[in-house]
Design an enzyme around this catalytic site. Structure first.
Site, PDB file in Angstrom:
ATOM      1  N   ALA A  67       0.730  -1.210   0.002  1.00 54.09           N
ATOM      2  CA  ALA A  67      -0.059  -0.037   0.069  1.00 54.09           C
ATOM      3  C   ALA A  67       0.722   1.313   0.138  1.00 54.09           C
ATOM      4  CB  ALA A  67      -0.826   0.045   1.209  1.00 54.09           C
ATOM      5  N   GLY A  68       1.988   1.131   0.769  1.00 55.61           N
ATOM      6  CA  GLY A  68       2.780   2.369   0.782  1.00 55.61           C
ATOM      7  C   GLY A  68       3.530   2.752  -0.350  1.00 55.61           C
TER       8      GLY A  68
HETATM    9  P1  ATP Z   1       3.250  -0.745   3.832  1.00 59.36           P
HETATM   10  O1  ATP Z   1       2.265  -1.784   4.393  1.00 59.36           O
HETATM   11  O2  ATP Z   1       3.235  -0.945   2.134  1.00 59.36           O
HETATM   12  O3  ATP Z   1       4.610  -0.822   4.416  1.00 59.36           O
HETATM   13  P2  ATP Z   1       3.053   2.074   4.903  1.00 59.36           P
HETATM   14  O4  ATP Z   1       2.697   1.563   6.041  1.00 59.36           O
HETATM   15  O5  ATP Z   1       4.064   2.693   4.381  1.00 59.36           O
HETATM   16  O6  ATP Z   1       2.488   0.670   3.812  1.00 59.36           O
HETATM   17  P3  ATP Z   1       0.211   2.585   4.679  1.00 59.36           P
HETATM   18  O7  ATP Z   1       0.047   3.930   5.584  1.00 59.36           O
HETATM   19  O8  ATP Z   1      -0.063   1.347   5.187  1.00 59.36           O
HETATM   20  O9  ATP Z   1       1.823   2.770   4.389  1.00 59.36           O
HETATM   21  O10 ATP Z   1      -0.495   2.912   3.390  1.00 59.36           O
HETATM   22  C1  ATP Z   1      -0.455   3.854   2.362  1.00 59.36           C
HETATM   23  C2  ATP Z   1      -1.715   4.567   2.290  1.00 59.36           C
HETATM   24  O11 ATP Z   1      -2.706   3.509   1.594  1.00 59.36           O
HETATM   25  C3  ATP Z   1      -2.468   5.169   3.102  1.00 59.36           C
HETATM   26  O12 ATP Z   1      -2.060   6.742   3.573  1.00 59.36           O
HETATM   27  C4  ATP Z   1      -3.944   5.284   2.740  1.00 59.36           C
HETATM   28  O13 ATP Z   1      -4.412   6.292   1.903  1.00 59.36           O
HETATM   29  C5  ATP Z   1      -3.830   3.796   1.919  1.00 59.36           C
HETATM   30  N1  ATP Z   1      -4.057   2.646   2.841  1.00 59.36           N
HETATM   31  C6  ATP Z   1      -3.382   1.867   3.620  1.00 59.36           C
HETATM   32  N2  ATP Z   1      -4.474   1.160   4.229  1.00 59.36           N
HETATM   33  C7  ATP Z   1      -5.540   1.383   4.082  1.00 59.36           C
HETATM   34  C8  ATP Z   1      -6.656   0.632   4.432  1.00 59.36           C
HETATM   35  N3  ATP Z   1      -6.759  -0.345   5.296  1.00 59.36           N
HETATM   36  N4  ATP Z   1      -7.905   1.248   4.053  1.00 59.36           N
HETATM   37  C9  ATP Z   1      -7.883   2.519   3.191  1.00 59.36           C
HETATM   38  N5  ATP Z   1      -6.740   2.906   2.651  1.00 59.36           N
HETATM   39  C10 ATP Z   1      -5.627   2.430   3.107  1.00 59.36           C
END
Ligand code: ATP
Length: 320
Positions: free
Chosen positions: A257-258
């Site tokens: 997601a990130g």
């Molecule tokens: P990763 O799990 O890839 O290390 P991360 O911790 O860097 O990710 P997250 O904050 O998990 O990043 O996700 C990045 C973006 O994706 C968030 O800012 C949000 O907009 C979207 N996102 C992540 N999880 C969700 C969710 N459960 N529902 C809706 N949007 C989400």
């Protein structure tokens, strides 16, 4: 559109077919291409942008499979090197009952760690509008020197530098070393994205408030983003800061997601870097990136879950 060049590791994650079990108890594993910088490069092309990946893979079946995946997604692969001796990196993933992931890496050393400065495709780096990297490529030499040189070359050629520390503590000799090295290149970046967990780690504070985020701003930094999973994202610039809510989706696997979020934002910024300076336009770009991140959580894996531009538009339209 403007080229995004993403530098760093690409590897194979072995993901257990059952969750909540130890590696020893896992009945089997599925191979999933991964590595944050590679995911970002593919996120960009999925959205219709242009990207290149710079890194090193083993001259083995896994390495050629990974290079093939990048090419299949339209990522420029001229910056990929193959090491004749070392293997492509592997990571065995544990899916904990609470949904968090743990990684056990096979890197002793792996090919990505052996990228040398003289192997860099400088011409490709110089054509970047945005040059993106993480911190895993800083951990050991010679890759560390290659990373620092690539940053310098990109900067001298006028690229924006984008940094996602992507903390993997298991790879560092110590917690202190991780924090120190991640911060050692902090003031070189124009744009930094951290997760809430990384913000806590880097500031040493238990709070994820505006004051602790702003303590990470530096004079050259044009944009700091703090992603908050289902709570969306906060942004900080010299002139304004704020929050953009996430989209409501049913998450099944948050892997990638990130990276999807970062790829989407860089895709927009590579086309028009002035959007960072105008809050209204920046918020619109972050909203788009939030939609990308959200969609990525609705499917298993990272790369297979990265959305196309039209999928993003339909989520954005549907939730208005
Ligand atoms: P990763 O799990 O890839 O290390 P991360 O911790 O860097 O990710 P997250 O904050 O998990 O990043 O996700 C990045 C973006 O994706 C968030 O800012 C949000 O907009 C979207 N996102 C992540 N999880 C969700 C969710 N459960 N529902 C809706 N949007 C989400």
């Amino acid at each position: 559109s403007g080229l995004v060049v993403s530098f760093g590791e690409m590897l194979i994650d072995f993901v257990p077919t059952a969750s909540g079990v130890s590696l020893a108890e896992a009945p089997g594993f599925l191979k999933a291409p991964g590595g944050a910088p590679a995911n970002v490069a593919i996120a960009v092309t999925r959205l219709g942008g242009r990207s290149a990946f710079i890194g090193k893979l083993g001259d083995d079946e896994f390495g050629h499979m990974l290079a093939g995946i990048l090419k299949q997604y339209g990522v420029i692969a001229e910056g990929i090197n193959f090491d004749q001796g070392a293997r492509t990196a592997l990571a065995f993933v544990t899916l904990r009952a609470d949904g968090e992931r743990e990684f056990m890496f096979y890197r002793n050393p792996s090919a990505d760690m052996l990228l040398k400065p003289e192997e860099l495709n400088l011409e490709l780096i110089r054509s970047a509008k945005v040059f993106h990297y993480g911190s895993i490529s800083l951990i050991v030499q010679p890759c560390r020197s290659a990373h620092l040189m690539a940053m310098q070359v990109a900067r001298d050629a006028g690229a924006l530098l984008s940094y996602d520390p992507n903390l993997r503590l298991a790879l560092w000799p110590s917690v202190e070393e991780a924090r120190e090295q991640i911060m050692s290149i902090w003031d070189k970046a124009d744009l930094i994205k951290v997760s809430d967990e990384e913000l806590k780690f880097l500031t040493g504070s238990d709070e994820i408030d505006d004051a602790s985020a702003m303590s990470l701003l530096h004079p050259n930094l044009k944009l700091l983003l703090v992603t908050l999973g289902e709570k969306g994202c906060r942004y900080y610039t010299k002139n304004f800061y704020g929050h953009v809510e996430a989209f409501h989706v049913t998450a099944v696997d948050t892997t990638g997601a990130g990276d999807s979020f970062v790829g989407a934002l860089l895709c927009k910024i590579a086309d028009d870097r002035s959007l960072i300076e105008e809050e209204v336009r920046l918020r619109e770009a972050i909203k788009y990136a939030n939609a990308c991140g959200a969609i990525t959580t609705t499917k298993k894996g990272a790369i297979p879950a990265l959305p196309s531009h039209s999928e993003v538009l339909s989520l954005m339209k549907g939730s208005q």
